[in-house]
Design a protein around this motif. Structure first.
Motif, mmCIF file in Angstrom:
data_model
loop_
_atom_site.group_PDB
_atom_site.id
_atom_site.type_symbol
_atom_site.label_atom_id
_atom_site.label_comp_id
_atom_site.label_asym_id
_atom_site.label_seq_id
_atom_site.Cartn_x
_atom_site.Cartn_y
_atom_site.Cartn_z
ATOM 1 N N ILE A 65 1.970 -4.045 4.218
ATOM 2 C CA ILE A 65 1.321 -4.095 2.905
ATOM 3 C C ILE A 65 0.421 -5.322 2.786
ATOM 4 C CG2 ILE A 65 1.691 -4.213 0.414
ATOM 5 C CD1 ILE A 65 2.527 -1.561 1.649
ATOM 6 N N GLY A 66 0.877 -6.446 3.301
ATOM 7 C CA GLY A 66 0.115 -7.684 3.161
ATOM 8 C C GLY A 66 0.738 -8.616 2.138
ATOM 9 N N ASN A 67 -0.084 -9.410 1.489
ATOM 10 C CA ASN A 67 0.422 -10.458 0.593
ATOM 11 C C ASN A 67 1.148 -9.931 -0.634
ATOM 12 O OD1 ASN A 67 -0.753 -12.281 2.332
ATOM 13 N ND2 ASN A 67 -2.626 -12.487 1.136
ATOM 14 N N GLU A 68 0.924 -8.662 -0.997
ATOM 15 C CA GLU A 68 1.528 -8.118 -2.206
ATOM 16 C C GLU A 68 2.799 -7.317 -1.912
ATOM 17 O OE1 GLU A 68 -2.027 -7.162 -5.190
ATOM 18 O OE2 GLU A 68 -2.449 -6.438 -3.173
ATOM 19 N N VAL A 69 3.400 -7.583 -0.754
ATOM 20 C CA VAL A 69 4.573 -6.813 -0.358
ATOM 21 C C VAL A 69 5.750 -7.013 -1.322
ATOM 22 C CG1 VAL A 69 5.498 -8.603 1.159
ATOM 23 C CG2 VAL A 69 6.031 -6.208 1.617
ATOM 24 N N ASN A 70 5.876 -8.210 -1.910
ATOM 25 C CA ASN A 70 6.996 -8.471 -2.824
ATOM 26 C C ASN A 70 6.956 -7.538 -4.032
ATOM 27 O OD1 ASN A 70 8.268 -10.567 -1.406
ATOM 28 N ND2 ASN A 70 6.828 -12.073 -2.196
ATOM 29 N N GLU A 71 5.760 -7.359 -4.593
ATOM 30 C CA GLU A 71 5.620 -6.511 -5.778
ATOM 31 C C GLU A 71 5.880 -5.040 -5.430
ATOM 32 O OE1 GLU A 71 3.441 -10.277 -6.441
ATOM 33 O OE2 GLU A 71 3.527 -8.822 -4.806
ATOM 34 N N VAL A 72 5.368 -4.610 -4.278
ATOM 35 C CA VAL A 72 5.588 -3.222 -3.864
ATOM 36 C C VAL A 72 7.063 -2.986 -3.545
ATOM 37 C CG1 VAL A 72 4.957 -1.431 -2.195
ATOM 38 C CG2 VAL A 72 3.234 -3.074 -2.978
ATOM 39 N N TYR A 73 7.683 -3.978 -2.895
ATOM 40 C CA TYR A 73 9.107 -3.852 -2.555
ATOM 41 C C TYR A 73 9.961 -3.736 -3.820
ATOM 42 C CZ TYR A 73 13.769 -5.233 -0.970
ATOM 43 O OH TYR A 73 15.122 -5.277 -0.729
ATOM 44 N N ALA A 74 9.620 -4.513 -4.845
ATOM 45 C CA ALA A 74 10.375 -4.436 -6.098
ATOM 46 C C ALA A 74 10.292 -3.042 -6.700
ATOM 47 C CB ALA A 74 9.843 -5.475 -7.093
ATOM 48 N N GLU A 75 9.117 -2.419 -6.621
ATOM 49 C CA GLU A 75 8.966 -1.056 -7.142
ATOM 50 C C GLU A 75 9.708 -0.040 -6.273
ATOM 51 O OE1 GLU A 75 7.752 0.202 -9.810
ATOM 52 O OE2 GLU A 75 6.962 -1.638 -10.692
ATOM 53 N N VAL A 76 9.670 -0.240 -4.956
ATOM 54 C CA VAL A 76 10.376 0.675 -4.055
ATOM 55 C C VAL A 76 11.872 0.667 -4.337
ATOM 56 C CG1 VAL A 76 11.060 1.052 -1.648
ATOM 57 C CG2 VAL A 76 8.667 0.624 -2.203
#
Length: 462
Positions: A65-76
């Motif tokens: 994902i890149g630098n925004e992986v934390n936000e995407v992971y939280a949604e996942v």
């Protein structure tokens, strides 16, 4: 970016909720454990907006994902209905490559990577504080004789001093043993009582004994190998006692017997062995540096992109940390990785200048800036591997920059993520000279990689 929408699309394309057994993340990737990796639609995932790339290796299906992986992971995790876990190197053993099929070298690298990756934020934070303190002293903003200096220095040193405790917890997760029992073992190694016992014996000219068995005197603060070996032993001892002790009294006696067995063996056997191994590694690298100072940083500068692709860079980081612990300087991981990351940024920014398509210009610009700031995977998967020629440029620039760092004996003095912000960690006893040389090495790697990437050009139709 709509994180919820991207998370839903990723979940769908990896085979849906029912195909996911576990999910974790690292600095740039979502790491899925899938029941059947064959159900994942890799080509569609690669073409999804917000996804830089996909890697399926080591029993993990990794979505970059890149630098925004934390936000995407939280949604996942929210959409899967599972509790999020801390950033880590992997999410366990799963998929199509069971642990027993891994070779011994792969197993060791996996354990090292899984043990070190979770504690890197603590070490990087402490390293940056150390670098800031060096700047404050160099510019005479803080006097080294003041209490202010001592407090800041305490903040910077604590993470390294208690590294055995941090490693005990993280390695316990890899070995699947009780984390708090492991932390207790780490505390034993850095206990002031143990240090006082050794100090008193040294002053008296005697040796510490445990039931008549001599205990080798060693300093375990900042150490790496001793606690890893000790938790490895614990991974056999704790399950044994949990298996043979009746359930009714297991919670009382299993921890007790585990400590009574593991701690003495750790202090008498494994601790000294680990100390000797760490010293040997440091001595070997120092010997190599004395005869060919250019070799290690040149190789690391050139091949870091390939090591990152294979996950082998996680095996190199502990060597650098061990060098810092044993010699106070790192010539292995830091200098070479620093110029390599800067070179990745230079190669990507050259693509941004040379490309004609706006979407490629925008991607290359963001990837180049991220690489200079220490996050190279977007540049590598989004630009270098995609167009190939920028990878050649990045490896060339990294090799030349690494050669310069080696020839001029540029060292780092603290564990900091390799980026442009890591330059203060190169301030040493001789003042700012070492940092200036590190900055020149970065400039060389950037200019070389940018020039090579620009000259080679980019095939935008790929």
């Amino acid at each position: 970016m709509d994180y919820a929408k991207l998370a839903a699309e990723v979940i769908r394309l990896v085979g849906g909720k029912e195909n996911i057994t576990d999910v974790g993340h690292c600095a740039t990737r979502l790491r899925f454990c899938l029941k059947d990796a064959g159900l994942a639609r890799t080509d569609e995932l690669k073409a999804t907006a917000g996804v830089i790339g996909v890697v399926n290796k080591g029993g993990q299906y990794q979505v970059i994902i890149g630098n925004e992986v934390n936000e995407v992971y939280a949604e996942v995790t929210a959409q899967l209905g599972v509790a999020p876990t801390p950033e880590e190197a992997d999410c366990g053993d799963c998929g199509d490559e069971p642990e027993e099929k891994k070779g011994p070298v792969a197993k060791v690298l996996d354990i090292i990577a899984g043990s070190f990756f979770p504690i890197i934020p603590a070490l990087v934070g402490a390293g940056m504080v150390k670098a800031l303190l060096s700047l404050l002293v160099a510019f005479q903003l803080v006097d080294s004789s003041t209490e202010t200096y001592q407090i800041i220095n305490l903040i910077a040193d604590a993470g390294y001093y208690f590294m055995p405790v941090l490693l005990a917890v993280s390695s316990a997760r890899k070995f699947r043993v009780n984390e708090y029992l492991a932390a207790t073992l780490g505390c034993i190694f850095v206990s002031p009582s143990l240090a006082s016992l050794f100090s008193a014996a040294s002053e008296a000219g005697t040796t510490v004994h445990f039931f008549g068995i001599p205990v080798t005197q060693a300093t375990y603060s900042n150490s790496v190998v001793p606690i890893l070996l000790t938790i490895w032993l614990m991974s056999y001892v704790e399950p044994f006692f949990n298996r043979v002790i009746p359930k009714a009294v297991r919670t009382i006696f299993a921890p007790m017997f585990t400590l009574l067995v593991v701690a003495p063996i750790g202090l008498i056997v494994l601790g000294p062995i680990g100390t000797w191994v760490g010293d040997l590694i440091g001595a070997f690298v120092s010997l190599l540096n004395s005869y060919a100072s250019w070799l290690v940083p040149t190789l690391v500068g050139a091949f870091t992109p390939l090591m990152v692709m294979c996950g082998m860079h996680y095996g190199l980081i502990p060597v650098g940390i061990n060098m810092l612990a044993t010699t106070g300087t790192d010539i292995v991981a830091g200098p070479g990785m620093l110029v390599s990351n800067i070179a990745q940024g230079g190669a990507s920014l050259a693509v941004a200048v040379r490309a004609k398509k706006e979407n490629i210009k925008s991607l290359a610009t963001s990837c180049g800036i991220s690489a200079i700031c220490g996050i190279t995977e977007p540049a590598m998967y989004g630009i270098s591997l995609r167009f190939k020629r920028p990878l050649i440029a990045a490896m060339t620039g990294g090799a030349v920059g690494g050669f310069f760092m080696g020839i001029f004996h540029v060292w780092r003095f603290a564990q900091v993520a390799p980026s442009i912000f890591a330059l203060p960690s190169y301030i040493g006893p001789d003042g700012l000279r070492n940092m200036y040389l590190a900055a020149v090495g970065c400039l060389i790697s950037f200019v070389i990689s940018f020039a090579v990437s620009y000259v080679l050009g980019v095939d935008e139709n790929k």
